[in-house]
Enzyme design. Structure first.
Site, PDB file in Angstrom:
ATOM      1  N   HIS A 104      -7.318   4.225  -7.863  1.00  0.00           N
ATOM      2  CA  HIS A 104      -7.238   5.067  -9.066  1.00  0.00           C
ATOM      3  C   HIS A 104      -7.799   4.398 -10.325  1.00  0.00           C
ATOM      4  O   HIS A 104      -7.136   4.258 -11.355  1.00  0.00           O
ATOM      5  CB  HIS A 104      -5.866   5.709  -9.281  1.00  0.00           C
ATOM      6  CG  HIS A 104      -4.649   4.810  -9.293  1.00  0.00           C
ATOM      7  ND1 HIS A 104      -4.577   3.664 -10.015  1.00  0.00           N
ATOM      8  CD2 HIS A 104      -3.460   4.947  -8.682  1.00  0.00           C
ATOM      9  CE1 HIS A 104      -3.391   3.123  -9.845  1.00  0.00           C
ATOM     10  NE2 HIS A 104      -2.693   3.873  -9.037  1.00  0.00           N
ATOM     11  N   HIS A 119      10.139   2.341  -4.151  1.00  0.00           N
ATOM     12  CA  HIS A 119       9.198   2.889  -5.143  1.00  0.00           C
ATOM     13  C   HIS A 119       8.590   4.172  -4.586  1.00  0.00           C
ATOM     14  O   HIS A 119       8.187   4.219  -3.422  1.00  0.00           O
ATOM     15  CB  HIS A 119       8.123   1.813  -5.390  1.00  0.00           C
ATOM     16  CG  HIS A 119       7.049   2.177  -6.351  1.00  0.00           C
ATOM     17  ND1 HIS A 119       7.205   3.103  -7.348  1.00  0.00           N
ATOM     18  CD2 HIS A 119       5.768   1.709  -6.477  1.00  0.00           C
ATOM     19  CE1 HIS A 119       6.081   3.187  -8.042  1.00  0.00           C
ATOM     20  NE2 HIS A 119       5.192   2.366  -7.520  1.00  0.00           N
ATOM     21  N   GLU A 144       5.781   5.829  -5.541  1.00  0.00           N
ATOM     22  CA  GLU A 144       4.332   6.077  -5.582  1.00  0.00           C
ATOM     23  C   GLU A 144       3.768   6.184  -4.163  1.00  0.00           C
ATOM     24  O   GLU A 144       4.227   5.512  -3.237  1.00  0.00           O
ATOM     25  CB  GLU A 144       3.608   4.982  -6.392  1.00  0.00           C
ATOM     26  CG  GLU A 144       2.211   5.427  -6.783  1.00  0.00           C
ATOM     27  CD  GLU A 144       1.558   4.558  -7.864  1.00  0.00           C
ATOM     28  OE1 GLU A 144       2.109   3.513  -8.248  1.00  0.00           O
ATOM     29  OE2 GLU A 144       0.463   4.974  -8.331  1.00  0.00           O
ATOM     30  N   ASP A 191       1.284   5.287  -2.387  1.00  0.00           N
ATOM     31  CA  ASP A 191       0.795   4.217  -1.511  1.00  0.00           C
ATOM     32  C   ASP A 191       1.943   3.590  -0.710  1.00  0.00           C
ATOM     33  O   ASP A 191       1.705   2.852   0.247  1.00  0.00           O
ATOM     34  CB  ASP A 191       0.003   3.148  -2.280  1.00  0.00           C
ATOM     35  CG  ASP A 191       0.659   2.672  -3.550  1.00  0.00           C
ATOM     36  OD1 ASP A 191       1.476   3.413  -4.126  1.00  0.00           O
ATOM     37  OD2 ASP A 191       0.354   1.549  -3.983  1.00  0.00           O
ATOM     38  N   HIS A 248       6.960  -0.409 -11.996  1.00  0.00           N
ATOM     39  CA  HIS A 248       6.256   0.181 -13.113  1.00  0.00           C
ATOM     40  C   HIS A 248       6.422   1.684 -13.178  1.00  0.00           C
ATOM     41  O   HIS A 248       5.756   2.351 -13.985  1.00  0.00           O
ATOM     42  CB  HIS A 248       4.760  -0.184 -13.037  1.00  0.00           C
ATOM     43  CG  HIS A 248       4.023   0.461 -11.888  1.00  0.00           C
ATOM     44  ND1 HIS A 248       2.890   1.204 -12.090  1.00  0.00           N
ATOM     45  CD2 HIS A 248       4.267   0.526 -10.560  1.00  0.00           C
ATOM     46  CE1 HIS A 248       2.438   1.653 -10.930  1.00  0.00           C
ATOM     47  NE2 HIS A 248       3.261   1.256  -9.996  1.00  0.00           N
ATOM     48  N   ASP A 254       6.062  -3.271  -6.133  1.00  0.00           N
ATOM     49  CA  ASP A 254       4.736  -3.609  -6.675  1.00  0.00           C
ATOM     50  C   ASP A 254       4.711  -4.963  -7.397  1.00  0.00           C
ATOM     51  O   ASP A 254       3.629  -5.531  -7.592  1.00  0.00           O
ATOM     52  CB  ASP A 254       4.285  -2.541  -7.679  1.00  0.00           C
ATOM     53  CG  ASP A 254       3.653  -1.332  -6.991  1.00  0.00           C
ATOM     54  OD1 ASP A 254       3.159  -1.473  -5.867  1.00  0.00           O
ATOM     55  OD2 ASP A 254       3.658  -0.254  -7.604  1.00  0.00           O
ATOM     56  N   TYR A 285      -4.157  -7.920 -11.194  1.00  0.00           N
ATOM     57  CA  TYR A 285      -3.140  -6.905 -10.906  1.00  0.00           C
ATOM     58  C   TYR A 285      -2.186  -6.757 -12.100  1.00  0.00           C
ATOM     59  O   TYR A 285      -1.867  -5.655 -12.538  1.00  0.00           O
ATOM     60  CB  TYR A 285      -2.387  -7.357  -9.657  1.00  0.00           C
ATOM     61  CG  TYR A 285      -1.410  -6.404  -9.065  1.00  0.00           C
ATOM     62  CD1 TYR A 285      -1.771  -5.586  -8.012  1.00  0.00           C
ATOM     63  CD2 TYR A 285      -0.098  -6.346  -9.534  1.00  0.00           C
ATOM     64  CE1 TYR A 285      -0.851  -4.718  -7.441  1.00  0.00           C
ATOM     65  CE2 TYR A 285       0.809  -5.492  -8.971  1.00  0.00           C
ATOM     66  CZ  TYR A 285       0.433  -4.680  -7.923  1.00  0.00           C
ATOM     67  OH  TYR A 285       1.351  -3.834  -7.360  1.00  0.00           O
ATOM     68  N   HIS A 294       2.015  -5.296  -1.955  1.00  0.00           N
ATOM     69  CA  HIS A 294       0.571  -5.471  -1.846  1.00  0.00           C
ATOM     70  C   HIS A 294       0.251  -6.966  -1.768  1.00  0.00           C
ATOM     71  O   HIS A 294       0.796  -7.762  -2.543  1.00  0.00           O
ATOM     72  CB  HIS A 294      -0.167  -4.935  -3.088  1.00  0.00           C
ATOM     73  CG  HIS A 294       0.009  -3.469  -3.327  1.00  0.00           C
ATOM     74  ND1 HIS A 294      -0.617  -2.501  -2.579  1.00  0.00           N
ATOM     75  CD2 HIS A 294       0.727  -2.810  -4.271  1.00  0.00           C
ATOM     76  CE1 HIS A 294      -0.283  -1.303  -3.042  1.00  0.00           C
ATOM     77  NE2 HIS A 294       0.537  -1.462  -4.065  1.00  0.00           N
TER      78      HIS A 294
END
Ligand code: FEO
Length: 421
Positions: free
Chosen positions: A49, A103, A105, A107, A170, A189, A216, A249
């Site tokens: 993104h 989380h 999100e 992903d 985040h 994250d 990052y 990640h």
């Protein structure tokens, strides 16, 4: 066919090669006794993104096998088969007792719906209070969502999971899960890097990984710096003995987790170096010649300089350099009475990431109206930077006198940077 492609060329991989590369899946990795990373490598993603991921990324997910079996986070939707394959190498997915979603999100939850249908849709999904609100909007409301509070614990038998709220780090739903018997922090994250590789640990990948961790932070976490400082204080006050940090990640920090914690402290304080980024775009090389002269002037005063042309560097790489630079110098030609579009793009991006403590300056060439420099200064002022006066503008092509004035402008900026440190 060769794998020796420059990273950006991988954008153009044909289908056959793509299939071959997909076969290079990440197998489960036992990170501690009966605890596995069952996540996947996304070798070919190059744009996350809007963030350039030249080395791909990974979506880590963790299976803790005890008297009860817990899955912590999942992966992006298109990798759900690989996740299921990886889980199946360790346990029958039906034997998983519950899922922890740190989380919301996508992903990390893109595969959650399919996983729940495989393990049993009546099994609980533990998440934060905000996750409880937001997860159904992502995967549907037919599942047994259970909200946990800060400090709540969940027993797996011989092991215990403890939840820590990390709201807005985040996303509003973000949380950490701490496994006390093994001293492992599953950090979602936080502490991550966009990096795909078979080297899964800090002691196997080497120090180059810090550059990815920095990028990052600069592009994802920087706006939340004050919250990160408070979180690190909270973790310290809790006295957690963290021996391993498992982000969602990139690599796992097991040899020296303090190294990434110390870096987060430094980056969150927005400490800057005697360094300047000269970022610019150019139409007929006039603004570029000005940038070169300004950079030379800065360097002559001992400031480390990064001249960065906005159509040669990705905005996320520029932002990584901006994060720890004391000075930011922005140059644009005037186009149609305004900024060159790449400059507007970058200024908008940077404003959202809220860097602090910068000396800033503007410059640019123009043909007849010359509004760009004023517009840059207005944007830099809105970001609460200390904007130097005067700026430097040159009509059409800089002559020798103009180049010398840019060089002196660079020296002036350097002196302001040194005075501020
Ligand atoms: Fe890796 Fe915020 O998702």
């Amino acid at each position: 066919m060769s794998y020796g492609l420059r990273p950006e060329r991988a954008l153009f991989l044909n289908e056959n090669l793509f299939d071959i590369v997909r076969m290079r899946v990440m197998k489960p990795v036992e990170i501690a006794k009966n605890i596995y990373d069952v996540g996947v490598n996304d070798w070919n993603i190059r744009d996350f993104h809007g963030y350039s991921t030249w080395l791909g990324t990974s979506y880590n997910a963790f299976l803790v096998v005890d008297e009860k079996i817990a899955l912590i986070d999942t992966v992006k939707h298109e990798f759900e088969d690989q996740l299921l394959d990886n889980i199946t190498e360790i346990v029958d997915p039906k034997n998983i007792d519950f899922v922890i979603s740190n989380h919301t999100e996508m992903d990390h939850t893109g595969a959650l719906k399919r996983i729940m249908h495989r393990i049993g849709k009546d099994k609980p999904i533990y998440c934060s209070k905000m996750g409880f609100k937001n997860l159904p909007r992502h995967i549907g409301s037919e599942f047994d969502f259970r909200a946990v509070n800060e400090g709540d614990t969940l027993s797996l038998g011989s092991r215990t999971l403890t939840f820590l709220e990390t709201r807005m780090l985040h996303w509003p739903d973000s949380m950490f899960t701490y496994l006390s018997e093994d001293n492992i922090l599953f950090a979602s994250d936080a502490f991550g890097q966009h990096y795909a590789g078979f080297e899964k640990f800090d002691d196997t990948v080497g120090d180059d990984i810090m550059a990815h961790a920095k990028k990052y932070f600069a592009n994802i976490l920087l706006p939340f710096s004050p919250l990160i400082l408070k979180l690190l204080e909270k973790v310290s006050a809790l006295g957690l003995d963290i021996k391993m940090i498992c982000p969602d990640h990139g690599i796992i920090w097991r040899k020296n987790p303090e190294k990434i914690i110390d870096a987060y402290l430094r980056w969150s304080r927005q400490e800057s170096n005697p360094k300047a980024v000269v970022l610019y775009d150019t139409m007929w090389h006039s603004t570029e010649r000005m940038a070169d002269a300004i950079a030379t002037g800065l360097s002559s005063e001992g400031i480390s300089v990064r001249p960065m042309h906005l159509r040669k560097w990705h905005r996320s790489d520029i932002m990584t350099e901006v994060m720890d630079a004391a000075g930011i110098v922005v140059g644009s030609p005037t186009l149609n009475n305004g900024l060159f579009p790449t400059i507007s793009d970058f200024l908008t991006y940077m404003k959202g990431l809220k860097p602090k403590n910068k000396i800033a300056a503007a410059f640019g060439s123009y043909g007849w109206s010359g509004e760009a420099v004023k517009l840059i200064k207005s944007e830099l002022g809105d970001m609460k930077f200390e904007v130097l006066e005067p700026d430097t503008k040159i009509q059409f092509v800089p002559d020798q006198k103009g180049i010398e004035s840019c060089y002196e402008f660079g020296r002036t900026i350097a002196q302001a940077i040194k005075a501020s440190s």
